[in-house]
Enzyme design. Structure first.
Site, PDB file in Angstrom:
ATOM      1  N   LYS A  22       0.985 -21.747  10.731  1.00 28.86           N
ATOM      2  CA  LYS A  22       1.389 -23.108  10.362  1.00 28.86           C
ATOM      3  C   LYS A  22       1.085 -23.393   8.888  1.00 28.86           C
ATOM      4  CE  LYS A  22      -1.268 -26.965  11.000  1.00 28.86           C
ATOM      5  NZ  LYS A  22      -1.150 -27.758   9.784  1.00 28.86           N
ATOM      6  N   ASN A  23      -0.122 -23.040   8.457  1.00 29.42           N
ATOM      7  CA  ASN A  23      -0.510 -23.436   7.095  1.00 29.42           C
ATOM      8  C   ASN A  23       0.230 -22.657   6.020  1.00 29.42           C
ATOM      9  OD1 ASN A  23      -2.140 -25.344   8.178  1.00 29.42           O
ATOM     10  ND2 ASN A  23      -4.087 -24.306   7.738  1.00 29.42           N
ATOM     11  N   ARG A  92       0.659 -34.118   6.004  1.00 26.81           N
ATOM     12  CA  ARG A  92       0.116 -34.105   4.659  1.00 26.81           C
ATOM     13  C   ARG A  92       0.797 -33.050   3.800  1.00 26.81           C
ATOM     14  NH1 ARG A  92      -5.008 -35.008   1.913  1.00 26.81           N
ATOM     15  NH2 ARG A  92      -5.735 -32.904   1.598  1.00 26.81           N
ATOM     16  N   CYS A 116      -0.761 -44.246   3.604  1.00 32.03           N
ATOM     17  CA  CYS A 116      -1.546 -44.988   2.607  1.00 32.03           C
ATOM     18  C   CYS A 116      -3.025 -45.016   2.972  1.00 32.03           C
ATOM     19  CB  CYS A 116      -1.060 -46.428   2.519  1.00 32.03           C
ATOM     20  SG  CYS A 116       0.658 -46.543   2.102  1.00 32.03           S
ATOM     21  N   ARG A 121      -6.962 -40.313  -3.377  1.00 34.03           N
ATOM     22  CA  ARG A 121      -8.093 -39.448  -3.706  1.00 34.03           C
ATOM     23  C   ARG A 121      -7.961 -38.006  -3.183  1.00 34.03           C
ATOM     24  NH1 ARG A 121     -11.765 -37.583  -0.879  1.00 34.03           N
ATOM     25  NH2 ARG A 121     -13.328 -36.357  -1.952  1.00 34.03           N
ATOM     26  N   PRO A 122      -7.547 -37.816  -1.943  1.00 30.80           N
ATOM     27  CA  PRO A 122      -7.498 -36.448  -1.440  1.00 30.80           C
ATOM     28  C   PRO A 122      -6.474 -35.564  -2.128  1.00 30.80           C
ATOM     29  CG  PRO A 122      -7.463 -38.032   0.361  1.00 30.80           C
ATOM     30  CD  PRO A 122      -7.267 -38.791  -0.896  1.00 30.80           C
ATOM     31  N   ILE A 123      -5.593 -36.131  -2.984  1.00 33.29           N
ATOM     32  CA  ILE A 123      -4.701 -35.230  -3.720  1.00 33.29           C
ATOM     33  C   ILE A 123      -4.928 -35.342  -5.233  1.00 33.29           C
ATOM     34  CG2 ILE A 123      -2.934 -34.969  -1.921  1.00 33.29           C
ATOM     35  CD1 ILE A 123      -1.198 -36.961  -3.485  1.00 33.29           C
ATOM     36  N   ASP A 124      -6.123 -35.808  -5.613  1.00 37.04           N
ATOM     37  CA  ASP A 124      -6.391 -35.949  -7.051  1.00 37.04           C
ATOM     38  C   ASP A 124      -6.292 -34.614  -7.793  1.00 37.04           C
ATOM     39  OD1 ASP A 124      -8.672 -34.978  -5.789  1.00 37.04           O
ATOM     40  OD2 ASP A 124     -10.076 -36.088  -7.039  1.00 37.04           O
ATOM     41  N   LEU A 125      -6.710 -33.533  -7.123  1.00 34.87           N
ATOM     42  CA  LEU A 125      -6.664 -32.219  -7.798  1.00 34.87           C
ATOM     43  C   LEU A 125      -5.220 -31.773  -8.027  1.00 34.87           C
ATOM     44  CD1 LEU A 125      -9.483 -30.375  -5.827  1.00 34.87           C
ATOM     45  CD2 LEU A 125      -9.619 -31.255  -8.154  1.00 34.87           C
ATOM     46  N   ASP A 304     -11.148 -25.291  10.580  1.00 33.81           N
ATOM     47  CA  ASP A 304     -10.153 -25.516  11.638  1.00 33.81           C
ATOM     48  C   ASP A 304     -10.548 -24.863  12.963  1.00 33.81           C
ATOM     49  OD1 ASP A 304      -8.726 -26.919   9.789  1.00 33.81           O
ATOM     50  OD2 ASP A 304      -7.170 -25.410   9.492  1.00 33.81           O
ATOM     51  N   ILE A 326     -16.465 -29.142   4.817  1.00 33.42           N
ATOM     52  CA  ILE A 326     -15.174 -29.366   4.145  1.00 33.42           C
ATOM     53  C   ILE A 326     -14.690 -30.805   4.335  1.00 33.42           C
ATOM     54  CG2 ILE A 326     -12.774 -28.586   3.903  1.00 33.42           C
ATOM     55  CD1 ILE A 326     -14.625 -26.297   3.353  1.00 33.42           C
ATOM     56  N   ARG A 397       1.850 -30.170  17.171  1.00 32.23           N
ATOM     57  CA  ARG A 397       2.126 -30.015  15.731  1.00 32.23           C
ATOM     58  C   ARG A 397       1.809 -28.605  15.271  1.00 32.23           C
ATOM     59  NH1 ARG A 397      -1.296 -33.058  12.007  1.00 32.23           N
ATOM     60  NH2 ARG A 397      -0.367 -31.491  10.686  1.00 32.23           N
TER      61      ARG A 397
HETATM   62  C1  UD1 Z   1      -5.801 -27.001   4.283  1.00 37.71           C
HETATM   63  C2  UD1 Z   1      -5.308 -26.749   5.676  1.00 37.71           C
HETATM   64  C3  UD1 Z   1      -6.248 -27.384   6.689  1.00 37.71           C
HETATM   65  C4  UD1 Z   1      -7.689 -26.938   6.464  1.00 37.71           C
HETATM   66  C5  UD1 Z   1      -8.083 -27.121   5.001  1.00 37.71           C
HETATM   67  C6  UD1 Z   1      -9.439 -26.521   4.685  1.00 37.71           C
HETATM   68  C7  UD1 Z   1      -2.935 -26.694   5.314  1.00 37.71           C
HETATM   69  C8  UD1 Z   1      -1.614 -27.325   5.568  1.00 37.71           C
HETATM   70  N1  UD1 Z   1      -3.998 -27.333   5.816  1.00 37.71           N
HETATM   71  O1  UD1 Z   1      -5.766 -28.423   4.076  1.00 37.71           O
HETATM   72  O2  UD1 Z   1      -5.812 -26.979   7.986  1.00 37.71           O
HETATM   73  O3  UD1 Z   1      -8.564 -27.713   7.257  1.00 37.71           O
HETATM   74  O4  UD1 Z   1      -7.123 -26.486   4.137  1.00 37.71           O
HETATM   75  O5  UD1 Z   1      -9.460 -25.181   4.991  1.00 37.71           O
HETATM   76  O6  UD1 Z   1      -3.022 -25.632   4.734  1.00 37.71           O
HETATM   77  N2  UD1 Z   1      -9.881 -32.286  -1.913  1.00 37.71           N
HETATM   78  C9  UD1 Z   1     -10.051 -33.208  -2.918  1.00 37.71           C
HETATM   79  N3  UD1 Z   1      -9.005 -33.467  -3.749  1.00 37.71           N
HETATM   80  C10 UD1 Z   1      -7.801 -32.835  -3.623  1.00 37.71           C
HETATM   81  C11 UD1 Z   1      -7.636 -31.893  -2.596  1.00 37.71           C
HETATM   82  C12 UD1 Z   1      -8.694 -31.629  -1.742  1.00 37.71           C
HETATM   83  O7  UD1 Z   1     -11.126 -33.797  -3.064  1.00 37.71           O
HETATM   84  O8  UD1 Z   1      -6.906 -33.108  -4.419  1.00 37.71           O
HETATM   85  C13 UD1 Z   1     -11.002 -31.984  -1.002  1.00 37.71           C
HETATM   86  C14 UD1 Z   1     -10.690 -32.430   0.424  1.00 37.71           C
HETATM   87  O9  UD1 Z   1     -10.994 -33.794   0.611  1.00 37.71           O
HETATM   88  C15 UD1 Z   1     -11.565 -31.478   1.232  1.00 37.71           C
HETATM   89  C16 UD1 Z   1     -11.564 -30.186   0.397  1.00 37.71           C
HETATM   90  O10 UD1 Z   1     -11.150 -30.576  -0.903  1.00 37.71           O
HETATM   91  O11 UD1 Z   1     -12.878 -31.969   1.284  1.00 37.71           O
HETATM   92  C17 UD1 Z   1     -10.634 -29.095   0.918  1.00 37.71           C
HETATM   93  O12 UD1 Z   1      -9.333 -29.606   1.041  1.00 37.71           O
HETATM   94  P1  UD1 Z   1      -8.056 -28.673   0.925  1.00 37.71           P
HETATM   95  O13 UD1 Z   1      -8.453 -27.246   0.837  1.00 37.71           O
HETATM   96  O14 UD1 Z   1      -7.175 -29.227  -0.134  1.00 37.71           O
HETATM   97  O15 UD1 Z   1      -7.354 -28.924   2.317  1.00 37.71           O
HETATM   98  P2  UD1 Z   1      -5.823 -28.999   2.599  1.00 37.71           P
HETATM   99  O16 UD1 Z   1      -5.076 -28.102   1.692  1.00 37.71           O
HETATM  100  O17 UD1 Z   1      -5.409 -30.414   2.695  1.00 37.71           O
END
Ligand code: UD1
Length: 419
Positions: A22-23, A92, A116, A121-125, A304, A326, A397
């Site tokens: 899936k990922n 996401r 929303c 924040r979670p996509i700031d990177l 996961d 995580i 899903r």
């Molecule tokens: C992916 C996987 C998800 C898995 C996760 C961690 C997919 C579709 N999903 O999610 O199943 O649980 O990796 O292995 O591949 N973070 C930030 N800012 C950002 C992005 C991430 O602070 O811009 C933080 C997140 O809040 C989290 C950590 O970084 O604490 C890891 O997130 P990330 O590796 O980005 O997870 P996903 O790619 O969303």
């Protein structure tokens, strides 16, 4: 709403084949848009996340056939169209359209993925990375617009090795003039699969699977194909189900090297399994050694699999712990496992202690998210009597043909659609 109904207590015997990851596929499908006229993706799991992304590609005017697990995506008439929130909020990972459309058109406008309630924040990177590649970003209410006069390669240092940011920035950087280094990159096997597809489409990416990924940009994209790697999380989930209920249960079509942290945990528990070339056979034991597991970035123990693992730890002789590093709030399964008679204490939001051994009882429970749902499926397979898992959409899903796969090895399981 969908319900998964399981009458537990029957041993699981036979073979479960593992589907495409899936990922991986949730990034490969958007990336296919880069092909000038067509792209082929093989071993595509038929899960609802795949269906949602295909709907988005159709809005962008792709013509798609999906037969025998193979996606044939015709991109000849693609138009850069706004993706409505109704679709982009379903998963996401729709944020991979940002990197892809930015690379292809220098412009992307879409509803903010993932809803929303999680904010930006979670996509700031991702967004900071696009900016350092030369994009400007504006957000209004629910819409995000990313544009550039031309991306330029740069050095990006990720604060944490985010899977999503690594992939999105790798995609965008294929269009940038010059060289991009992504430092502190995520190393998950899916990243390698995705880099391979981008390279097949004409990109020049090296280092995927290591801390530093180098992208030599300004790609002239060509048509290409890829096969999705096996889903290590799906495999891990069924392996863990086998630890509770397996009687010569074989999980086939796995990549062993992607599952070493799970094998390490199973070894510490003294689980009863054997490995072959691309399969694993497991038979349950009545009790296991307690273990302490901390989730972390690949190659560490995957977050996961922490929830599915929690169900199995109920069979340990003593107290086991799982520390989550995580995600901040991944305990949706705990109240329901407790309802089913598990003895779990939550020490803080990141750490749970599972006191065993206990035996699961059948109850009515609810899947709060995908992997919480997987942990409830495992518990229900072990509980005598009928367990009803509500909100099963979450499970569908990410697990292709879960009902067929588990029925095929002897489980009594069905899906109900209710009003
Ligand atoms: C992916 C996987 C998800 C898995 C996760 C961690 C997919 C579709 N999903 O999610 O199943 O649980 O990796 O292995 O591949 N973070 C930030 N800012 C950002 C992005 C991430 O602070 O811009 C933080 C997140 O809040 C989290 C950590 O970084 O604490 C890891 O997130 P990330 O590796 O980005 O997870 P996903 O790619 O969303």
């Amino acid at each position: 709403m969908k319900q998964i109904i399981i009458e537990g207590g029957t041993p699981l015997t036979g073979k479960i084949p593992i589907s495409g990851a899936k990922n991986s596929v949730v990034a490969l499908i958007p990336i296919a848009l880069l092909a000038p006229s067509h792209a082929l993706i093989e071993n595509v799991p038929n899960i609802s996340d795949t269906a949602s992304l295909l709907e988005m590609l159709k809005i962008l005017n792709c013509h798609i056939t999906y037969e025998n697990e193979t996606l044939n995506i015709d991109t000849t008439e693609v138009k850069n169209t706004f993706i409505p929130g109704e679709l982009s909020k379903r998963l996401r990972a729709s944020y991979y359209l940002m990197g892809t459309l930015l690379a292809k058109y220098n412009y992307v406008e879409m509803s903010i993925p993932g809803g929303c309630n999680i904010g930006l924040r979670p996509i700031d990177l991702h967004l900071d990375g696009f900016k350092s590649l030369g994009a400007t970003i504006t957000t209004t209410d629910d819409k995000i617009t990313i544009k550039t006069d031309g991306l330029v390669g740069t050095d990006i240092n990720l604060r944490v090795p985010s899977v999503g940011a690594t992939i999105n920035l790798m995609i965008a950087a294929t269009a940038a003039i010059g060289i991009t280094h992504i430092n502190n990159a995520a190393k998950e096997p899916e990243i390698i699969n995705i880099a391979e597809f981008l390279n097949n489409l004409g990109a020049n990416i090296t280092g995927a699977g290591t801390d530093t990924i180098t992208i030599n940009g300004k790609t002239t994209y060509q048509n290409g194909k890829i096969s999705v790697i096996p889903d290590r999380i799906e495999a891990g989930t069924y392996i863990l189900a086998g630890a509770l209920m397996g009687n010569n249960l074989t999980i086939s079509g796995i990549k062993k090297e992607n599952l070493t942290s799970l094998f390490h945990a199973l070894d510490e528990m003294q689980a009863n399994y054997t490995l072959n070339d691309d399969s694993l056979t497991i038979t349950k034991k009545e009790t296991y050694n307690p273990i302490n597991v901390t989730t972390t970035f690949y190659p560490g123990f995957p977050t996961d699999l922490a929830q599915p693992l929690a169900s199995v730890l109920t069979r340990c002789n003593g107290t086991s712990t799982i520390t989550e590093t995580i995600w901040e709030n991944r305990l949706g399964h705990v109240p329901y496992l407790v309802k089913m008679n598990a003895n779990i204490s939550v020490e803080n939001k990141e750490k749970i202690s599972v006191h065993g051994p206990t035996i699961f009882l059948n109850k009515e429970v609810e899947a709060s998210d995908l992997r919480a749902g997987a942990s409830l499926v495992i518990a229900a397979l072990a509980a005598k009597g009928i367990t009803t898992i509500n909100a099963a959409e979450h499970i569908l899903r990410g697990y292709e043909n879960i009902v067929e796969k588990l029925s095929g090895v002897g489980a009594k399981i069905k899906v109900n659609e209710i009003e």
